[in-house]
Design an enzyme around this catalytic site. Structure first.
Site, PDB file in Angstrom:
ATOM      1  N   GLY A  56       8.788   3.101   6.255  1.00 21.39           N
ATOM      2  CA  GLY A  56      10.034   2.435   5.881  1.00 21.39           C
ATOM      3  C   GLY A  56      10.359   2.596   4.410  1.00 21.39           C
ATOM      4  N   PHE A  57       9.497   2.072   3.530  1.00 15.78           N
ATOM      5  CA  PHE A  57       9.628   2.232   2.076  1.00 15.78           C
ATOM      6  C   PHE A  57      10.918   1.643   1.522  1.00 15.78           C
ATOM      7  CE2 PHE A  57       7.533   5.940   4.029  1.00 15.78           C
ATOM      8  CZ  PHE A  57       6.234   5.673   3.634  1.00 15.78           C
TER       9      PHE A  57
ATOM     10  N   LEU B  55      -7.809  -7.828   1.150  1.00 12.72           N
ATOM     11  CA  LEU B  55      -8.124  -8.398   2.466  1.00 12.72           C
ATOM     12  C   LEU B  55      -8.815  -7.401   3.375  1.00 12.72           C
ATOM     13  CD1 LEU B  55      -4.832 -10.427   3.079  1.00 12.72           C
ATOM     14  CD2 LEU B  55      -6.967 -11.182   2.010  1.00 12.72           C
ATOM     15  N   ASN B  56      -8.332  -6.156   3.374  1.00 15.22           N
ATOM     16  CA  ASN B  56      -8.913  -5.116   4.224  1.00 15.22           C
ATOM     17  C   ASN B  56      -9.017  -3.833   3.407  1.00 15.22           C
ATOM     18  OD1 ASN B  56      -9.682  -3.264   6.158  1.00 15.22           O
ATOM     19  ND2 ASN B  56      -8.048  -3.759   7.600  1.00 15.22           N
TER      20      ASN B  56
ATOM     21  N   GLN C  33      -2.908   2.329   1.514  1.00 16.08           N
ATOM     22  CA  GLN C  33      -1.663   1.968   0.842  1.00 16.08           C
ATOM     23  C   GLN C  33      -1.647   2.462  -0.600  1.00 16.08           C
ATOM     24  OE1 GLN C  33       1.352  -0.329   1.814  1.00 16.08           O
ATOM     25  NE2 GLN C  33       0.710   1.150   3.357  1.00 16.08           N
TER      26      GLN C  33
ATOM     27  N   GLY D  96       1.851  -2.848  -1.443  1.00 17.20           N
ATOM     28  CA  GLY D  96       2.628  -1.737  -0.893  1.00 17.20           C
ATOM     29  C   GLY D  96       3.331  -0.894  -1.935  1.00 17.20           C
ATOM     30  N   GLU D  97       3.688  -1.513  -3.067  1.00 17.99           N
ATOM     31  CA  GLU D  97       4.503  -0.806  -4.045  1.00 17.99           C
ATOM     32  C   GLU D  97       3.804  -0.540  -5.378  1.00 17.99           C
ATOM     33  OE1 GLU D  97       8.939  -2.288  -2.931  1.00 17.99           O
ATOM     34  OE2 GLU D  97       7.248  -3.612  -2.581  1.00 17.99           O
TER      35      GLU D  97
END
Length: 780
Positions: free
Chosen positions: A281-282, A673-674, A681, A746-747
């Site tokens: 998506g981004f 978290l993971n 990412q 994510g960013e």
């Protein structure tokens, strides 16, 4: 932009501005995160362990049906025709040949389309996600080169594509602005972002700059960029009476359903949008013209419709990142302390949307400086609407800022890492808020040691290997912590004998970043259940609440909602347990979840299993729904993810070819978290940043406004040969004021990457490139 949408955006900005003045004054204990999330203290559970994606098997075996793979009985296929002028009107459309073509079911234009309202524009209300303020297929007006002007439905995609080629459209062109010089001459205005001015002024930046012992003052340019997710935009939809059913690729499931309801005059429960799988998506997988057109064509034809945009169709109708021209000027004392920082410049917008490229956002909190001037201005051009693109603002803003800092380091003769650390702020430079968690200095130290930064040649061009000149560069990246309101979680505990299973439902979106897996981990930890006893439902507008996969905020939004729902679940279970339970008389604040049971926090021997509570209450299941708290924490503390980036390049002195030899990202993003999905990412963001640095550029014909390279054959993105071994490390220090102690990731991966590459190229060659992308012609 319409007067109504503009007024709504200004009202949203006024409300936000008021909250930003009031919330910092409240005591810490009143804030979400005033008491640390109990999961932060849990060190030996699932959080922090590498867990494979729960949907991985489905995706690699073809069991995950994406939007263009979903089928409805009796479905027809859509194809779009696009305008070839930048502004004007449709004088005539001859549809006869297309209507007579084999398999054609419908040709829809503005002449026969159903009446529809304008889609409320993004930012005009919490649920509005329209891309612009234009009516779609409601009149003959053209607003950009590539605007859809006709839709053909046919029994097969090939038939629809053929029939579109038979349409004969005549245009009456009107004067348009398709070159930057004319846009500037027409007038510059100060930009607003989410209803608030893109301007900060503290002290006398220009005066302090003029007096500084050392200074740089340069201009940097970044081009337009187009989105290129692996999955092109698509939707499959049908009308079931007065209810619209949509299978889409969406980052904003609930909000998009609401906006579609507004367009067609429906109640919110009359639109159901599902989006279980999104192939990237981004920022671009939202509402655009094609979903509205397909829904209108489905209603007009009485048939379900699949619309799948080609790569070129995406370039014509889906926005990207707009160009920028930035001035960065930094004044420093002889010891390298910043005395003035100016970051100003120009972005470009369309007349019909409100999305500038807010390139000063990252600069606001980056460095300690007493005199600061930040401002974004905009010029208007007749082109496709801009939209969010991974780290909007920060991605290109850090290129200019971090390149200028490297130039200043050269002038001062100070190591670039040391210069950044020397100007580390102790509080937010613009808001004055305390940082909730900031460990970027540790990230710099750890990264420099791991990368071998001490081997960097201080003099440009000092290291060679045959034809290759070798250089190293660095840059800081930053991206703010966000958490949007509206998130809810619905948790169901189900008893199967002595076993307990949980299902959590959140109106979130999964586009490959591992959201469902992380959510399952968090729920399993909160409930004290094994991971394989937890199911996650998402990507469905029928699920309560609204969570947008944007702004790196979805994990925090889900986490806060699950936290609230868990507290509600504990309260409900204690009521069911009654006076015969070892838990009798305890409040929800005194009890936690542990090993499939509720237990007193300071006396775990007082416990009762979920299965026992439900059995005695003669219940097979219990369900709760609860909204997360209002996200006041990021107005009370300055909250950000950070990165320290290191790049080594080789530049061929004969051909000018650039090869990235090594790249390391050292991240400070709270608790991870993971690690498995987090590393993915981080690396994905870095790769996208390498593309921005070296090759990505949308070529825009300034004569009449079309995008000239609308395919992956002409718009270049990194391939395997362009990407080196990428190393990522992180501090893993929890933020005590964030859900789970985690920040979004994510960013942050893309921010700063282009500057690290440009600075490495300078170290290798002595050539400073200030305009992206760094192509051969700018080196030779």
């Amino acid at each position: 932009m319409s007067i109504v949408d503009s007024a709504k955006q200004k009202m949203q900005g006024l409300v936000m501005g008021t909250l930003q003045k009031v919330v910092p004054l409240a005591p810490d204990r009143w804030m979400p995160g005033g008491t640390p999330d109990p999961l932060i203290a849990r060190k030996h559970g699932l959080i922090g362990k590498p867990v494979s994606r729960l949907d991985g098997n489905l995706k690699v075996t073809g069991g995950a049906a994406f939007a263009a793979e979903h089928r409805f009985d009796g479905m027809v296929y859509a194809a779009l025709a696009y305008s070839t002028i930048a502004r004007g009107r449709i004088a005539a459309i001859d549809t006869q040949a297309a209507e007579a073509a084999p398999g054609v079911v419908l040709v829809m234009t503005h002449r026969n389309a159903p009446r529809m309202a304008k889609a409320p524009m993004f930012g005009s209300s919490p649920s509005a996600v329209g891309p612009h303020d234009l009516a779609i297929f409601q009149d003959d007006r053209i607003h950009w080169n590539g605007q859809p002007v006709a839709c053909v439905l046919a029994e097969t995609q090939q038939q629809a594509d053929h029939a579109v080629a038979l349409l004969d459209v005549t245009y009456a062109a009107a004067p348009s602005t398709t070159d930057l010089a004319t846009a500037k001459a027409n007038g510059i205005e100060q930009a607003l972002f989410m209803g608030q001015p893109l301007r900060n002024a503290i002290g006398d930046a220009e005066g302090a700059l003029a007096k500084a012992a050392h200074r740089v003052d340069q201009r940097y340019r970044t081009p337009r960029h187009n989105h290129n997710p692996i999955e092109p935009h698509a939707a499959t939809l049908k009308w079931d009476g007065d209810r619209l059913i949509i299978r889409d690729a969406s980052q904003m499931v609930t909000q998009q359903a609401q906006t579609m309801a507004d367009v067609f005059g429906l109640k919110p429960d009359q639109v159901r949008l599902t989006s279980p799988y999104v192939g990237g998506g981004f920022g671009c997988k939202g509402l655009w013209d094609h979903q509205v057109i397909a829904a209108a064509a489905a209603r007009l034809s009485g048939r379900p419709v699949r619309i799948a945009l080609s790569r070129e169709g995406m370039y014509r109708t889906v926005g990207g990142r707009t160009l920028t021209e930035q001035r960065v000027a930094i004044g420093a004392s002889a010891d390298g302390r910043f005395e003035a920082l100016v970051h100003t410049g120009l972005s470009v917008m369309t007349p019909h949307n409100a999305m500038p490229e807010p390139f000063i956002l990252g600069t606001r909190s980056a460095y300690a400086v007493p005199n600061l001037l930040l401002q974004v201005d905009v010029a208007r051009m007749n082109m496709i609407a801009n939209t969010f693109m991974r780290a909007p603002g920060e991605a290109v803003g850090t290129f200019a800022l971090e390149s200028a800092i490297d130039e200043l380091a050269v002038d001062l003769g100070i190591d670039p890492v040391e210069l950044r650390i020397r100007n580390e702020p102790d509080k937010d430079p613009t808001s004055g808020l305390p940082f909730s968690s900031r460990h970027i200095v540790q990230a710099w130290r750890d990264g420099a040691q791991r990368f071998g930064w001490d081997a960097r040649p201080a003099a440009p061009g000092a290291r060679s290997e045959g034809e290759w000149q070798i250089g190293m560069g660095c840059a800081t990246g930053t991206y703010p912590y966000y958490r949007m309101p509206g998130a809810k979680a619905h948790i169901t505990l189900r008893r199967a004998g002595d076993d307990i299973y949980a299902k959590v439902e959140v109106a979130a979106a999964e586009m490959g970043m591992g959201t469902a897996t992380t959510t399952a981990i968090v729920v399993a930890e909160r409930l004290g259940l094994p991971l394989d006893h937890v199911e996650v439902g998402y990507g469905d507008s029928d699920i309560p609440g609204a969570i947008m996969a944007g702004g790196s905020q979805q994990t925090a939004a889900i986490g806060a909602a699950v936290m609230a729902a868990h507290a509600e679940l504990v309260t409900t279970l204690l009521k069911l347990a009654g006076n015969d339970s070892p838990l009798a008389g305890l409040s929800a604040d005194e009890v936690g979840s542990d090993g499939g049971a509720l237990a007193k926090l300071d006396d775990p021997t007082r416990r009762e299993s979920y299965a026992s509570i439900l059995a005695r209450a003669q219940r097979d299941s219990v369900s709760v729904t609860k909204a997360g708290s209002m996200p006041f924490e990021f107005m009370h503390w300055s909250m950000h993810s950070h990165s320290a980036l290191f790049c080594e390049v080789g530049v061929n002195r004969v051909t000018g070819e650039i090869r990235i030899r090594r790249f390391l990202g050292s991240f400070d993003c709270g608790r991870i978290l993971n690690p498995r999905t987090a590393a993915s990412q981080f690396k994905g963001g870095i790769i996208m940043g390498l593309g921005m640095a070296l090759m990505e550029e949308t070529h825009f014909d300034e004569r009449n406004g079309p995008i000239m390279n609308p395919s992956l054959a002409e718009y270049h993105i990194p391939v395997h040969l362009d990407v080196p071994e990428i190393d990522v490390i992180w501090t893993d220090i929890p933020d005590p004021h964030a859900p789970m102690g985690a920040h979004g990731i994510g960013e942050i991966g893309i921010t700063g990457v282009a500057a690290a590459v440009a600075n490495a190229v300078y170290n290798a060659t002595g050539t400073r490139v200030r305009d992206l992308p760094i192509t051969l012609d700018r080196l030779l």
